[in-house]
Design an enzyme around this catalytic site. Sequence first.
Site, mmCIF file in Angstrom:
data_model
loop_
_atom_site.group_PDB
_atom_site.id
_atom_site.type_symbol
_atom_site.label_atom_id
_atom_site.label_comp_id
_atom_site.label_asym_id
_atom_site.label_seq_id
_atom_site.Cartn_x
_atom_site.Cartn_y
_atom_site.Cartn_z
ATOM 1 N N PRO A 2 85.847 47.203 -11.924
ATOM 2 C CA PRO A 2 85.934 46.711 -13.299
ATOM 3 C C PRO A 2 85.503 47.792 -14.297
ATOM 4 C CG PRO A 2 84.536 45.294 -11.924
ATOM 5 C CD PRO A 2 84.815 46.530 -11.157
ATOM 6 N N GLU A 3 86.303 47.992 -15.356
ATOM 7 C CA GLU A 3 85.971 49.002 -16.366
ATOM 8 C C GLU A 3 85.441 48.299 -17.612
ATOM 9 O OE1 GLU A 3 88.898 52.121 -16.541
ATOM 10 O OE2 GLU A 3 89.388 51.886 -14.428
ATOM 11 N N LYS A 55 79.952 49.513 -18.820
ATOM 12 C CA LYS A 55 80.193 48.589 -17.706
ATOM 13 C C LYS A 55 78.970 47.726 -17.403
ATOM 14 C CE LYS A 55 83.006 52.254 -15.705
ATOM 15 N NZ LYS A 55 83.144 53.112 -14.517
ATOM 16 N N ARG A 267 87.262 60.702 -7.062
ATOM 17 C CA ARG A 267 88.002 59.548 -7.602
ATOM 18 C C ARG A 267 89.427 59.997 -7.910
ATOM 19 N NH1 ARG A 267 85.071 55.745 -10.075
ATOM 20 N NH2 ARG A 267 86.951 54.535 -9.760
#
Length: 277
Positions: A2-3, A55, A267
Amino acid sequence: MPEGDTIHHAARRVGAALVGQAIESIEMPHPRHRLDRWPQRLANRAVESVDAHGKHLFLRFEGGLTLHSHLRMGGKWGVYRRGERWRRATHRAWLVIRTAAHEVVQFDGPVLELMTESRTRFDRRLAALGPDILAPDLRDDHSGATPRWDERAFIARLRSDDATRSIGDALLDQRTLAGIGNIWKSESCFIAGVDPWRRVGAVTDSEALEIVRGARPLMQESARRGGRITTYAGGGHGGTWVYERAGLPCRRCQTLVCSRGQGDDNRITFWCPTCQP
Ligand SMILES: [Zn+2]
């Protein structure tokens, strides 16, 4: 993962369900918190506000107690009407807050901590967070109560960081800019036409600002709406420009979209080598 937009959306929904409502019960069924006695400490306290920074999500209770949550890779907030079926299994619930009308559930943790108001202010991890890309505009500031989006603060933090690091990696550093994750990193670099592999030192201030100015309205829209992230709306069905489109033709120029792991955490980054010089 989730961002920021997903967390801001969750904060709005959780806030709408809890703020101003009588809290009927608070449960913390997960074994890690079973002995913490937080429900007893929070009993009979109203939820005054729910807010997000990047976040991180904060449930602020009456009397200066705050529940701080970070979902990391797999956590989730659910807001359900009483009696509605939860979308994750009951045993995955870490926190359940009930009002007469709603159940607010935090699933799968993994970061949930009860803090005093002063600790949220002085906690080193939280104090080190960069400006929140989803914070309201600086020019709308009248009260000074809520932190505002500050482009100069973002640029100052970017420039104080290692100039040899790639811009894609730097955008994920929550100390430089809070709220961007892997999807928005790839999408915002595409929208601004900047190669995510360029070193920070080779990215001008105006290019760095173009990256966040492109992402901000889309993230704000996503925070309002919730659901799947859509940055590309052509062809009748929405999607992304480059994220998870490795090997597919670029939607703008037909060059094949590339992908590769980036930064210390490897990433994955997606980009179009033609549109993003
Ligand atoms: Zn392209």
